[in-house]
Design a protein around this motif. Structure first.
Motif, PDB file in Angstrom:
ATOM      1  N   GLU A  16       0.899  -1.097   0.029  1.00 58.48           N
ATOM      2  CA  GLU A  16       0.107   0.007   0.092  1.00 58.48           C
ATOM      3  C   GLU A  16       0.807   1.157  -0.037  1.00 58.48           C
ATOM      4  OE1 GLU A  16      -3.888  -0.804   2.150  1.00 58.48           O
ATOM      5  OE2 GLU A  16      -2.328  -0.517   3.539  1.00 58.48           O
ATOM      6  N   TRP A  71      -5.104   0.473   5.125  1.00 57.57           N
ATOM      7  CA  TRP A  71      -6.177  -0.191   4.990  1.00 57.57           C
ATOM      8  C   TRP A  71      -6.454  -0.899   6.364  1.00 57.57           C
ATOM      9  CZ3 TRP A  71     -10.644  -0.544   3.085  1.00 57.57           C
ATOM     10  CH2 TRP A  71     -11.250  -1.847   2.936  1.00 57.57           C
ATOM     11  N   THR A  75      -7.133   7.138   1.067  1.00 62.27           N
ATOM     12  CA  THR A  75      -7.489   7.440   2.353  1.00 62.27           C
ATOM     13  C   THR A  75      -6.322   7.995   3.171  1.00 62.27           C
ATOM     14  OG1 THR A  75      -7.337   5.329   3.176  1.00 62.27           O
ATOM     15  CG2 THR A  75      -9.589   6.204   2.553  1.00 62.27           C
ATOM     16  N   VAL A 101       0.259   4.755   0.650  1.00 63.57           N
ATOM     17  CA  VAL A 101      -0.840   5.633   1.254  1.00 63.57           C
ATOM     18  C   VAL A 101      -0.447   7.228   0.954  1.00 63.57           C
ATOM     19  CG1 VAL A 101      -2.188   6.153   3.224  1.00 63.57           C
ATOM     20  CG2 VAL A 101      -1.068   3.889   2.886  1.00 63.57           C
ATOM     21  N   ARG A 148      -3.321   4.093  -1.839  1.00 62.95           N
ATOM     22  CA  ARG A 148      -4.714   4.427  -1.082  1.00 62.95           C
ATOM     23  C   ARG A 148      -4.943   5.751  -0.976  1.00 62.95           C
ATOM     24  NH1 ARG A 148      -8.289   1.251   0.253  1.00 62.95           N
ATOM     25  NH2 ARG A 148      -8.588   2.471   2.251  1.00 62.95           N
TER      26      ARG A 148
END
Length: 95
Positions: free
Chosen positions: A49, A84, A80, A51, A78
């Motif tokens: 990921e 996750w 966000t 991020v 990601r």
């Protein structure tokens, strides 16, 4: 952070518990902070990921993606601000 890294350095946070933006606030360059979450066991799992923080610049994300590919991982962005696994842990606690 600013005492240990030169201006413009990229900080890759490898944590699934802390918010990338919270860590970014500890520096005067929050645009250079992103998360890199290696799934466990890292030497076996291919997913990575990358991020994005609220202020992370596109070129900082691009270096994370390139690093993941160089490490023979499958980097995924990601959108966000937390990783996750931390979101799924929150959902489990609420449910």
């Amino acid at each position: 952070m600013d005492r240990f890294a030169h201006k413009g350095a990229v900080l890759a946070v490898n944590t699934s518990f802390l918010d990338v933006d919270a860590i970014a606030q500890a520096t005067t360059c929050p645009y250079g902070v992103r998360g890199l979450h290696f799934f466990s066991p890292a030497h076996v799992m291919k997913l990575l990921e990358v991020v994005r923080g609220r202020d992370t610049r596109p070129e900082v994300m691009a270096t994370g993606m390139a690093l993941g590919k160089r490490l023979r991982k499958l980097p995924r962005v990601r959108q966000t601000y937390a990783m996750w696994t931390s979101w799924t842990a929150c959902v489990r606690r609420i449910a």
